[in-house]
Each structure stands twice: as C-alpha cells, then as structure tokens.
Enzyme design. Structure first.
Site, PDB file in Angstrom:
ATOM      1  N   HIS A   1       0.834  -1.202   0.000  1.00 12.35           N
ATOM      2  CA  HIS A   1       0.000   0.000   0.000  1.00 12.35           C
ATOM      3  C   HIS A   1       0.867   1.251   0.000  1.00 12.35           C
ATOM      4  O   HIS A   1       1.923   1.285   0.622  1.00 12.35           O
ATOM      5  CB  HIS A   1      -0.899   0.029   1.232  1.00 12.35           C
ATOM      6  CG  HIS A   1      -2.150   0.834   1.033  1.00 12.35           C
ATOM      7  ND1 HIS A   1      -3.313   0.287   0.531  1.00 12.35           N
ATOM      8  CD2 HIS A   1      -2.420   2.144   1.240  1.00 12.35           C
ATOM      9  CE1 HIS A   1      -4.240   1.221   0.450  1.00 12.35           C
ATOM     10  NE2 HIS A   1      -3.724   2.370   0.875  1.00 12.35           N
TER      11      HIS A   1
ATOM     12  N   ARG B   1     -13.351  12.560   3.581  1.00 16.96           N
ATOM     13  CA  ARG B   1     -12.079  13.262   3.779  1.00 16.96           C
ATOM     14  C   ARG B   1     -11.607  13.890   2.474  1.00 16.96           C
ATOM     15  O   ARG B   1     -11.034  14.984   2.460  1.00 16.96           O
ATOM     16  CB  ARG B   1     -11.016  12.279   4.286  1.00 16.96           C
ATOM     17  CG  ARG B   1     -11.240  11.836   5.729  1.00 16.96           C
ATOM     18  CD  ARG B   1     -10.383  10.638   6.074  1.00 16.96           C
ATOM     19  NE  ARG B   1      -8.969  10.903   5.949  1.00 16.96           N
ATOM     20  CZ  ARG B   1      -8.064   9.988   5.569  1.00 16.96           C
ATOM     21  NH1 ARG B   1      -8.438   8.749   5.274  1.00 16.96           N
ATOM     22  NH2 ARG B   1      -6.807  10.302   5.481  1.00 16.96           N
TER      23      ARG B   1
ATOM     24  N   LYS C   1      -7.505  -1.460   5.770  1.00 16.82           N
ATOM     25  CA  LYS C   1      -7.665  -2.190   4.499  1.00 16.82           C
ATOM     26  C   LYS C   1      -6.687  -3.357   4.441  1.00 16.82           C
ATOM     27  O   LYS C   1      -7.009  -4.432   3.936  1.00 16.82           O
ATOM     28  CB  LYS C   1      -7.459  -1.241   3.310  1.00 16.82           C
ATOM     29  CG  LYS C   1      -8.602  -0.235   3.150  1.00 16.82           C
ATOM     30  CD  LYS C   1      -8.570   0.490   1.826  1.00 16.82           C
ATOM     31  CE  LYS C   1      -7.608   1.633   1.746  1.00 16.82           C
ATOM     32  NZ  LYS C   1      -8.043   2.880   2.383  1.00 16.82           N
TER      33      LYS C   1
ATOM     34  N   ASP D   1     -14.179   2.814   6.326  1.00 15.54           N
ATOM     35  CA  ASP D   1     -13.126   3.548   5.613  1.00 15.54           C
ATOM     36  C   ASP D   1     -13.659   4.076   4.287  1.00 15.54           C
ATOM     37  O   ASP D   1     -13.354   5.197   3.892  1.00 15.54           O
ATOM     38  CB  ASP D   1     -11.893   2.671   5.377  1.00 15.54           C
ATOM     39  CG  ASP D   1     -10.825   3.434   4.590  1.00 15.54           C
ATOM     40  OD1 ASP D   1     -10.356   4.469   5.105  1.00 15.54           O
ATOM     41  OD2 ASP D   1     -10.506   3.044   3.454  1.00 15.54           O
TER      42      ASP D   1
ATOM     43  N   SER E   1      -6.734   4.303   7.986  1.00 15.56           N
ATOM     44  CA  SER E   1      -7.342   4.001   6.683  1.00 15.56           C
ATOM     45  C   SER E   1      -6.524   2.940   5.951  1.00 15.56           C
ATOM     46  O   SER E   1      -7.062   1.940   5.457  1.00 15.56           O
ATOM     47  CB  SER E   1      -7.395   5.302   5.869  1.00 15.56           C
ATOM     48  OG  SER E   1      -7.656   5.052   4.518  1.00 15.56           O
TER      49      SER E   1
HETATM   50  N1  URA Z   1      -4.264   5.848   1.319  1.00 18.87           N
HETATM   51  C1  URA Z   1      -5.300   5.335   2.039  1.00 18.87           C
HETATM   52  O1  URA Z   1      -5.733   4.216   1.813  1.00 18.87           O
HETATM   53  N2  URA Z   1      -5.836   6.119   2.987  1.00 18.87           N
HETATM   54  C2  URA Z   1      -5.389   7.346   3.268  1.00 18.87           C
HETATM   55  O2  URA Z   1      -5.921   7.976   4.157  1.00 18.87           O
HETATM   56  C3  URA Z   1      -4.318   7.872   2.521  1.00 18.87           C
HETATM   57  C4  URA Z   1      -3.766   7.096   1.536  1.00 18.87           C
END
Ligand code: URA
Length: 456
Positions: free
Chosen positions: A95, A181, A200, A174, A196
């Site tokens: 990620h 956001r 995930k 999320d 966040s």
């Molecule tokens: N990537 C994400 O999944 N969440 C965030 O808040 C910022 C970048």
C-alpha cells in the site's frame, strides 16, 4: 471463507456535539466512543457535517496513537475480513500513502504474484490531489473493482492476485470516511491515514504487508521525518496484529512516474512492465517488491535479483493480464495500452522557457490533473479516465529552446476541451520552475523502516 466482522456488545451514545467539542478543545476520544460514533455514522444517525467537523478538529488538534489504533480496529470491525489462510504460498499486500504519478501497485502486485506470492489488495480511489488505484484500474474498459469478499478470495486462489475497492462488505467505514475526507480537506492526519491504510491491509487478510510512505510536497507527509513517524505507526499497527510489516519512505517531491491521470498512469505502468518507461517508477516498484521478499526471508540481494528477473522476463506483465482478465477488463491493454484506454479529445504540449528544471511542484501538478477531471471536487463525482498530464522531465533535466526535455515535451496536457487546456496552461507556469544552473532532486528512497536486515 468469510470471517464475519465483530460487532460491539454495547454502543456508546455520547451526544456527537460533545465529542466534536472535546476534539476541538484538544481532548481524546475513547475506544468505546469511537466505536459508538462510527456505528451511528454507518447507520445514518450521525451526518456527514458532524463527522467532517470532528475530522477537521482532529486534523488540526491531532489524534493520539491510541486513537489511531482504536480507529483501525473500528474500521476493520465495520465489515468482513478476507480469510486467505487456506491459500498455498505466502499472502502479501502492498500500500502507498498516496502520491502523484504513483502507479506502483500496477507493477508490484503482478510482480509479487509472478514470484509465487498470493496478492489480495484492497485499494482506494483518488484522495485530495493524489491518484487512487481503483480509479486507475477502472480506466480499463470492462474492469470491475467492487469484488465481494468471496470473489477476492476465489480470484486469488485462481490467478494469484486481486485488487478490489473497499465495499459494503469490506471496511465500509473507511470507504465512507475516505470519500468524506477527500472533499473536506481532512486527509493529512497521520492517525487518519494510518487507520485508513492499515484497516484495508488487516481486512485484506495478507500475512506480509509492505508500505510505501511518501514524503515531500506531493505527499500527505511533507517531511521525511513526518513520513517516518507515519511509517512507524503503520508498521506498529501491522505487527500488533501479527502481520510481517515494513515500510519504505520514498520521495514525492516530484511526480514518481511520467504521467498524472488515470488512463495515462495505467499506460505508464504497463510501459515499465514491458521493460521501458519511467526509471523512477521502475526503481520504487522493484524496491517495494524486494522489500516484501525480504520480509519473507530472502536476503536483500536475493530479493532484488528475484524481483528484477520477474520484471525483466515479462512474468509480471503476464500476471497483470491475468488480473485484468479475471476482473472483466480488456486484456489487450497490456500489449497496446494507448489503443485500448480512453483518450482525451484535446492534446496540447506546454513548456517553460529554456533552462534546467529546478522544481516540479508535485502537489500542484496533482491538482492541475485533478482540475482537468482526473480527480473529484465533491464526494461521488465521476472521474474522467482520459485526462491528465504527461510529464517528460525530472528536476535537473535540461529544457531546450523548442520546449523539449531529454524525453520529449516537457508537459503534454490531455484535456476534454480548449478551456480546460487554457486553465491548465495558466497553472503550469507556477508549477514548473526553470533556472540557469542544474539542480538535483532528493534521493528516491529515503528510509527503510522495520526490516530485520537493518536491525529494525
Ligand atoms: N491511502 C489510504 O488508503 N488512505 C489514506 O488515508 C491515505 C492514503
């Protein structure tokens, strides 16, 4: 198999204005209060205006480490989790905390699948001035990203990789918060980003997680030290949940690859998988894939060699085709992306005066691409897959009197109409600075966090 999300035994019902006021005044919310707040938000009993006020208070006053951990747990518990434990082979996820021209998932996920890893990735859409993997994937005609938990697990078992969006099943809290956001300027909070990202990753079920934490003007962490703190928070959350987790802190002071915009970035990633394209995108992608292999026990040298071989031998490109085919997309895109992906009707080149590139204002370039239609101004807006910028220079490159850099036009604008080109052109003049003398950009990879080889 689906592991049902946990539900809280009793829900805190503290009036929301009180919670907002406490955050506004610099206080902290408890685990129970956060759990109750989000349960009520998802049930429609707390509205977006209240949640946005609370988020803004938290962005300004700061959320604590304990709140970040609690938020992560609340997000994971809001939906189901993917159980990958029955799969043969190590399960790996990757990620990025968000950047401009950052398409590493398109290279890293198939590369890891090509070396025998099982890759189940839950991704997000564009956020603020940054692009999102889901928006980019959806630029590929026919491709579905709203996979159910069972579909993710089955696809990984069949083809070794899947990339899906947070859905009603998977981290719905999320998904809702991310969209809010994005349009309320409440992204840049380490706790909100860490919760966040890590929710995930935890819900996605992988046992090994490699993170790309961006630092610089185009990132949500402006300095390398801020990015390291975010990286450490994410690594700690992953490890506390029993996942092998490490992070690279990488440069986002200029766009990573040569393109900013959804279909353009898919093309840029495929070019890297085909053996050409941006050397910067290639380098960070290889480092991330090698980082995951290090977490799985390879030495740094073994990991780097294995990753490079999978990329250079074409195995990673073949696995991207598998992913696209399994999710209903047009697989011809891996051979000829420009022929398959949507193209903008108006394409115009732009250049600054001759000289050496001193700055490529990364955030501004992301915003310009967003304003062309590659990003959103309001939650739920569609994005235009075809528009964006191709950036043919790096900091330090020469620009000649014909307005060309070493690899072609300095900026190629892909737009819906002439008015959009005019707006982008006016904004580019402030985003690309040229000087007489050469300047050097910062290193591409700043720090490694959480790798045993570094004694971390
Ligand atoms: N990537 C994400 O999944 N969440 C965030 O808040 C910022 C970048």
């Amino acid at each position: 198999m689906v592991v049902p999300g946990r539900s809280a035994p009793t829900l805190d019902t503290t009036p929301v204005p009180q919670l907002i006021a406490r955050k506004r005044d610099g206080g902290a919310l408890t685990d129970e209060e956060l759990r109750g707040l989000f349960a009520r938000y998802l049930a429609g009993d707390v509205d977006d205006a209240q949640m946005a006020a609370l988020l803004m208070a938290g962005v300004i006053r700061g959320f604590s480490r304990a709140e970040a951990v609690a938020l992560t747990d609340v997000f994971v518990a809001s939906g189901d989790r993917v159980d990958l434990s029955a799969l043969a082979g190590p399960t790996v996820d990757k990620h990025s905390t968000g950047g401009v021209g950052d398409t590493t998932t398109f290279v890293v996920a198939p590369l890891l699948a090509a070396v025998g890893c099982q890759v189940a990735k839950l991704s997000g859409r564009g956020l603020g001035h940054t692009g999102g993997t889901i928006d980019k994937l959806e630029a590929i005609p026919g491709l579905r990203t709203d996979l159910s938990v069972d579909e993710v697990r089955r696809q990984v078992a069949n083809v070794g990789l899947a990339v899906a969006s947070a859905t009603a099943d998977l981290v719905p809290a999320d998904k809702r918060l991310y969209a809010l956001r994005d349009v309320t300027a409440t992204v840049p909070s380490p706790a909100l980003i860490a919760s966040s990202v890590m929710s995930k990753k935890l819900a996605g079920g992988a046992s090994t997680i490699v993170l790309d934490v961006k630092a610089g003007d185009g990132a949500f962490s402006p300095t390398v030290d801020d990015a390291e703190a975010l990286a450490r928070l994410c690594v700690d959350i992953g490890r506390a949940h029993g996942r092998r987790t490490a992070a690279l802190v990488t440069d986002m002071s200029q766009p990573l690859g040569d393109a900013v915009g959804n279909a353009l970035e898919v093309t840029a990633a495929i070019e890297v998988l085909q053996g050409g394209g941006s050397t910067r995108l290639r380098e960070v992608s290889l480092a991330l894939a090698a980082g995951a292999l290090e977490l799985l026990g390879r030495t740094a040298q073994e990991a780097a060699e294995e990753a490079a071989a999978a990329l250079d031998g074409g195995a990673a490109l073949a696995r991207l085709a598998d992913l696209i085919g399994a999710q209903g997309g047009d697989v011809r895109v891996v051979d000829d992306p420009r022929a398959v992906l949507p193209q903008a009707p108006v394409v115009v080149d732009w250049a600054p005066p001759a000289g050496r590139v001193r700055t490529l204002a990364c955030r501004r370039l992301g915003e310009i691409a967003g304003a062309l239609g590659a990003g959103r101004q309001r939650a739920g807006d569609p994005v235009d897959p075809a528009v964006g910028l191709e950036v043919g220079v790096r900091v330090g490159d020469p620009v000649d009197a014909q307005g060309r850099g070493p690899r072609g036009p300095v900026v190629r604008i892909h737009a819906r109409d002439d008015a959009a080109v005019a707006r982008a052109t006016a904004a580019l003049a402030d985003a690309v600075e040229v000087a007489d003398e050469a300047a050097a950009g910062p290193p591409l990879i700043h720090r490694r966090i959480g790798f045993a080889a570094d004694g971390d």
